[in-house]
Each structure stands twice: as structure tokens, then as C-alpha cells.
Design a protein around this motif. Sequence first.
Motif, PDB file in Angstrom:
ATOM      1  N   UNK A  21      -0.462  -8.379   0.025  1.00  0.00           N
ATOM      2  CA  UNK A  21      -2.112  -8.044  -0.147  1.00  0.00           C
ATOM      3  C   UNK A  21      -2.396  -7.105   0.838  1.00  0.00           C
ATOM      4  N   UNK A  22      -1.918  -7.366   1.467  1.00  0.00           N
ATOM      5  CA  UNK A  22      -2.650  -6.361   2.979  1.00  0.00           C
ATOM      6  C   UNK A  22      -2.375  -4.331   2.362  1.00  0.00           C
ATOM      7  N   UNK A  23      -1.389  -4.443   1.924  1.00  0.00           N
ATOM      8  CA  UNK A  23      -1.093  -3.158   1.283  1.00  0.00           C
ATOM      9  C   UNK A  23      -1.358  -3.027   0.602  1.00  0.00           C
ATOM     10  N   UNK A  24      -1.642  -3.702  -0.733  1.00  0.00           N
ATOM     11  CA  UNK A  24      -2.307  -4.066  -1.886  1.00  0.00           C
ATOM     12  C   UNK A  24      -4.060  -3.519  -1.320  1.00  0.00           C
ATOM     13  N   UNK A  25      -4.065  -3.681  -0.450  1.00  0.00           N
ATOM     14  CA  UNK A  25      -6.091  -4.026  -0.013  1.00  0.00           C
ATOM     15  C   UNK A  25      -6.427  -2.271   0.392  1.00  0.00           C
ATOM     16  N   UNK A  29      -7.929   0.683  -0.636  1.00  0.00           N
ATOM     17  CA  UNK A  29      -9.011   1.071  -0.247  1.00  0.00           C
ATOM     18  C   UNK A  29      -9.101   2.778   0.433  1.00  0.00           C
ATOM     19  N   UNK A  30      -8.094   2.931   1.411  1.00  0.00           N
ATOM     20  CA  UNK A  30      -7.502   3.603   2.217  1.00  0.00           C
ATOM     21  C   UNK A  30      -7.635   3.875   3.568  1.00  0.00           C
ATOM     22  N   UNK A  31      -8.605   2.340   4.253  1.00  0.00           N
ATOM     23  CA  UNK A  31      -9.542   2.383   4.797  1.00  0.00           C
ATOM     24  C   UNK A  31      -9.577   1.600   5.518  1.00  0.00           C
ATOM     25  N   UNK A  32      -9.722   0.935   6.654  1.00  0.00           N
ATOM     26  CA  UNK A  32     -10.528  -0.688   7.354  1.00  0.00           C
ATOM     27  C   UNK A  32     -11.639  -0.635   7.928  1.00  0.00           C
ATOM     28  N   UNK A  33     -11.554  -1.891   8.517  1.00  0.00           N
ATOM     29  CA  UNK A  33     -13.185  -1.995   9.190  1.00  0.00           C
ATOM     30  C   UNK A  33     -12.359  -2.620  10.288  1.00  0.00           C
ATOM     31  N   UNK A 181      -2.465  -9.376   6.821  1.00  0.00           N
ATOM     32  CA  UNK A 181      -3.898  -8.906   5.418  1.00  0.00           C
ATOM     33  C   UNK A 181      -3.950  -7.535   7.260  1.00  0.00           C
ATOM     34  N   UNK A 182      -4.325  -6.896   7.918  1.00  0.00           N
ATOM     35  CA  UNK A 182      -4.210  -6.448   8.045  1.00  0.00           C
ATOM     36  C   UNK A 182      -3.245  -5.797   8.815  1.00  0.00           C
ATOM     37  N   UNK A 183      -2.644  -6.417   9.120  1.00  0.00           N
ATOM     38  CA  UNK A 183      -0.671  -5.951   9.515  1.00  0.00           C
ATOM     39  C   UNK A 183      -0.465  -5.008   8.540  1.00  0.00           C
ATOM     40  N   UNK A 184      -0.886  -5.255   6.952  1.00  0.00           N
ATOM     41  CA  UNK A 184      -0.041  -5.164   5.731  1.00  0.00           C
ATOM     42  C   UNK A 184      -1.004  -3.427   5.261  1.00  0.00           C
ATOM     43  N   UNK A 200       4.995   2.268  -4.838  1.00  0.00           N
ATOM     44  CA  UNK A 200       6.464   2.594  -3.754  1.00  0.00           C
ATOM     45  C   UNK A 200       6.128   1.340  -2.133  1.00  0.00           C
ATOM     46  N   UNK A 201       4.520   2.020  -1.737  1.00  0.00           N
ATOM     47  CA  UNK A 201       3.654   1.652  -0.487  1.00  0.00           C
ATOM     48  C   UNK A 201       3.460   0.298  -0.394  1.00  0.00           C
ATOM     49  N   UNK A 202       3.323  -0.698  -1.823  1.00  0.00           N
ATOM     50  CA  UNK A 202       2.739  -1.687  -1.820  1.00  0.00           C
ATOM     51  C   UNK A 202       4.265  -2.948  -1.599  1.00  0.00           C
ATOM     52  N   UNK A 203       5.082  -2.028  -1.978  1.00  0.00           N
ATOM     53  CA  UNK A 203       6.195  -3.101  -2.177  1.00  0.00           C
ATOM     54  C   UNK A 203       7.077  -2.589  -0.871  1.00  0.00           C
ATOM     55  N   UNK A 204       6.992  -1.168   0.109  1.00  0.00           N
ATOM     56  CA  UNK A 204       7.754  -1.364   1.772  1.00  0.00           C
ATOM     57  C   UNK A 204       6.612  -2.490   1.949  1.00  0.00           C
ATOM     58  N   UNK A 205       5.748  -2.363   2.051  1.00  0.00           N
ATOM     59  CA  UNK A 205       4.788  -3.594   3.034  1.00  0.00           C
ATOM     60  C   UNK A 205       4.976  -4.784   2.879  1.00  0.00           C
ATOM     61  N   UNK A 206       4.918  -5.415   1.627  1.00  0.00           N
ATOM     62  CA  UNK A 206       5.665  -6.400   1.205  1.00  0.00           C
ATOM     63  C   UNK A 206       7.177  -6.926   2.282  1.00  0.00           C
ATOM     64  N   UNK A 207       8.207  -6.331   1.845  1.00  0.00           N
ATOM     65  CA  UNK A 207       8.750  -6.531   2.445  1.00  0.00           C
ATOM     66  C   UNK A 207       9.311  -6.553   4.067  1.00  0.00           C
ATOM     67  N   UNK A 208       8.366  -5.420   4.630  1.00  0.00           N
ATOM     68  CA  UNK A 208       7.992  -5.636   5.773  1.00  0.00           C
ATOM     69  C   UNK A 208       7.542  -7.180   6.465  1.00  0.00           C
TER      70      UNK A 208
END
Length: 279
Positions: A21-25, A29-33, A181-184, A200-208
Motif C-alpha cells: 500500500x505504501x508503494x502504491x501511494x 504521489x512520488x513524494x511523502x510528507x 506504509x511510509x517504509x513502502x 513493477x516498483x509496487x510489486x517489488x515494494x510489496x515483496x519487501x
Amino acid sequence: MGVIETLLLTTAIAGIGGTGLGGLIGAMLQKDSNRTVSLLLSFAGGVMLSVVCFDLAVEAIATDVGVLTVIASIALGVAIIFLLNYLIDKKTNPEVPHIDENHPKTADDLDELIHSNHYEQHQARNDSAFALFLAGIVMACAIALHNVPEGMTIGASYASNNGVMGSAALILAVLIGLHNIPEGMAVSVPLISGGMSKPKAVLLTALSGLPTVIGALLGFLLGEIGPLGLALSLGFASGAMLYVVFGEILPQAILMYHSKQPAFAVIVGMLLGILIIYI
């Protein structure tokens, strides 16, 4: 659904689902607060502290194997996670230009905590595929050092409740999912910035988040051995989490957002944790 299946499914939702979910967010957004991430980490850290100190450690002592054995297992958990983090930092920090003698002696951003900044350096230099692979392995190990202990707390709590997914284990799973979530986000954003496709980035992030499941299984199986195994599982997981909270999450949260608000978020989290444990 069986005992192991319930544990694995719950932890997979927390670990793989949370980081995914963090990877998807992050992909959207390609940014975080920094403020949001800091307060979220502080709050989750506070609840984890309550669960560790007022539930898991108490359960470990209640096994009657001796308080010194419990203290030793907690100290072992702290020492091993600290040592492994130290070795990774010692190897990778010299390769990141902005980490010098003036840099805080801990991570001050999520990309440093999981060493995605180290991976980005190799990308920026157009290093070989093998160098990028090694940097990816380092990043995976850094993530695993946080996720395995988190999973162990769920598995150990599950074992201490005789294979029933009690409130403590469920709350831990929810909090670990929120923490992931923020880690993703920190994993997916640099991958996408480096040219990887968003799916692909979201998938790899989820697998992490998979190490969380592995940690839960280890914590549960060790706890099932008997009173000594349960005490060791609860103690080691507690010590590992104490180091993650005090040595990584809280210093980073304060450095990310210079304010007293992270301290209040920790206190609120601790009070909520006590409420969850004793209601």
C-alpha cells in the motif's frame, strides 16, 4: 483455517499489504510528507513500546524460566539487531556523499533507514548490473532487519496465547501494517525515479514485506517448543523491537520533523497501547 494459516495470512496482510500500500501511494504521489511520516512512526512506536513492555515482556516473565533468562534474551535481541545494522551502515555509509562526520549518527530519513539512498548512488553512477544487484541485496537486508523482528512479535504473541489470534497480536499486526506504509513509500519512490515502471516498483515494494511473514513463523515455532522457547521468542522479539523503536524509529522521527509533536505522538501511542492491553 488452521493455526499456521491464520498467522501467515494476518502477517502477510500487515507486512506485504502494508508495504505494498505504501508503494502504491508512493507511485501515485512520488513524494511523502516528513511531518506525516514522523508522527505516524512516533505513534506506532509508542504503541509498540506498550505492547512490548506491558504484554510481551510480562508474558515472557510469566513462563517462570527466570527473570535473568528473560533479560538475557531481550539483551540478545537488542545486540544482534544493533550489530547487524552497524555492519550494514559501516559498509554502505562511506559510499553516500552526504553522510559524513557532520551527519547525525543515525538515519534522518526513510531512504537512509532502508538504504535506498545507497542504491540510488549506484544508479546515478551507472554502475554495473552486479553492483546494482548487490546494492539491492543490501537494501533488502536492511528492510528485513526491521521486518523480521516485527513479525516475530506477532508470532510470539500468537504462541503465548495458545495459538489464538488474541487482541495483542491483532493490534500489533495493524500497527506494523501502518508502520510499513511510509517504509513502502520510501522503497517505491526511488525505484520509480530510477526508471522502473510503477507496477513493477509496487510489486517489488510489496515483496519487501515478506520478511515479516518469515519472522512471524520463526517467533511462533520457537514459542511452541515449550516455556523456555516461548520466553526466548518473546524476549528476543521484544529486545529487537526495543532497538528498532529506540535506536531507529524515534531518533529518525525527531530528525525528520524538528518539533515536540513526535514526543506527544509517542505518549499518545503508549497510552492507547495500555488501553488496548487492559480493556
